[in-house]
Design a protein around this motif. Structure first.
Motif, short mmCIF file in Angstrom:
data_model
loop_
_atom_site.label_atom_id
_atom_site.label_comp_id
_atom_site.label_asym_id
_atom_site.label_seq_id
_atom_site.Cartn_x
_atom_site.Cartn_y
_atom_site.Cartn_z
N LEU A 17 0.97 -1.03 0.08
CA LEU A 17 0.13 0.08 -0.16
C LEU A 17 0.84 1.17 -0.01
O LEU A 17 1.97 1.17 0.79
N PRO A 18 0.69 2.28 -0.91
CA PRO A 18 1.56 3.25 -1.03
C PRO A 18 1.43 4.22 0.24
O PRO A 18 0.05 4.26 0.64
N GLN A 19 2.35 4.63 0.87
CA GLN A 19 2.43 5.51 1.91
C GLN A 19 2.17 6.83 1.60
O GLN A 19 2.74 7.44 0.54
N ILE A 20 1.41 7.70 2.50
CA ILE A 20 1.13 9.14 2.20
C ILE A 20 2.49 9.90 1.85
O ILE A 20 2.66 10.85 0.80
N SER A 21 3.37 9.61 2.74
CA SER A 21 4.73 10.34 2.68
C SER A 21 5.45 10.16 1.25
O SER A 21 6.01 10.86 0.63
N SER A 22 5.18 8.72 0.80
CA SER A 22 5.86 8.58 -0.53
C SER A 22 5.20 9.05 -1.67
O SER A 22 5.92 9.51 -2.73
N LEU A 23 3.91 9.41 -1.58
CA LEU A 23 3.08 9.89 -2.55
C LEU A 23 3.48 11.06 -2.51
O LEU A 23 3.40 11.88 -3.79
N LEU A 83 4.20 24.36 0.16
CA LEU A 83 3.68 23.57 1.50
C LEU A 83 4.58 22.51 1.83
O LEU A 83 4.59 22.13 2.68
N ASN A 84 4.48 21.75 0.70
CA ASN A 84 5.40 20.42 0.83
C ASN A 84 6.89 20.69 1.39
O ASN A 84 7.44 20.10 2.22
#
Length: 126
Positions: A17-23, A83-84
């Protein structure tokens, strides 16, 4: 001879499952590439003095849509990258590095991005 088995090529792809931080990291890089592309295209168009092209295309309805779409993509990628980038600066100072705060910061980035988009469109378009 070759035997064909009905197995997946990589088993880790189906269970990962892709992680939010990697996305967010991938989208941060993509937004940086888009910003640089728009910047150099703008410089190139100024060099060639094709600013008059925008006035010729202004009369067509499809061109207004394309101009608004380019404006939307440029503003979205700028605010997302900003923002990121702030989020990554906080991470460099070892702030907000727990799993819960990483998720909360991702949700805050998307929320503020939507708020900034609405504000910018209210200012520039309407």
């Amino acid at each position: 001879m070759f035997k064909i088995f009905n197995r997946p090529i990589s088993s880790h792809i189906t269970i990962y499952l892709p992680q939010i931080s990697s996305l967010f990291s991938i989208w941060h890089r993509i937004s940086g590439v888009l910003l640089i592309s728009f910047f150099f295209f703008g410089l190139y168009s100024l060099k060639l003095s094709i600013w008059w092209l925008s006035f010729r295309l202004y009369g067509f309805a499809i061109s207004n849509f394309i101009i608004y779409l380019i404006f939307f993509v440029c503003i979205t990628s700028f605010f997302y990258h900003l923002l990121n980038g702030l989020r990554h600066i906080f991470w460099d100072f070892n702030l907000f590095l727990t799993n819960n705060l990483i998720l909360v910061s991702g949700i805050l980035i998307t929320t503020f991005l939507l708020i900034f988009q609405v504000i910018i469109f209210k200012i520039f378009i309407y």
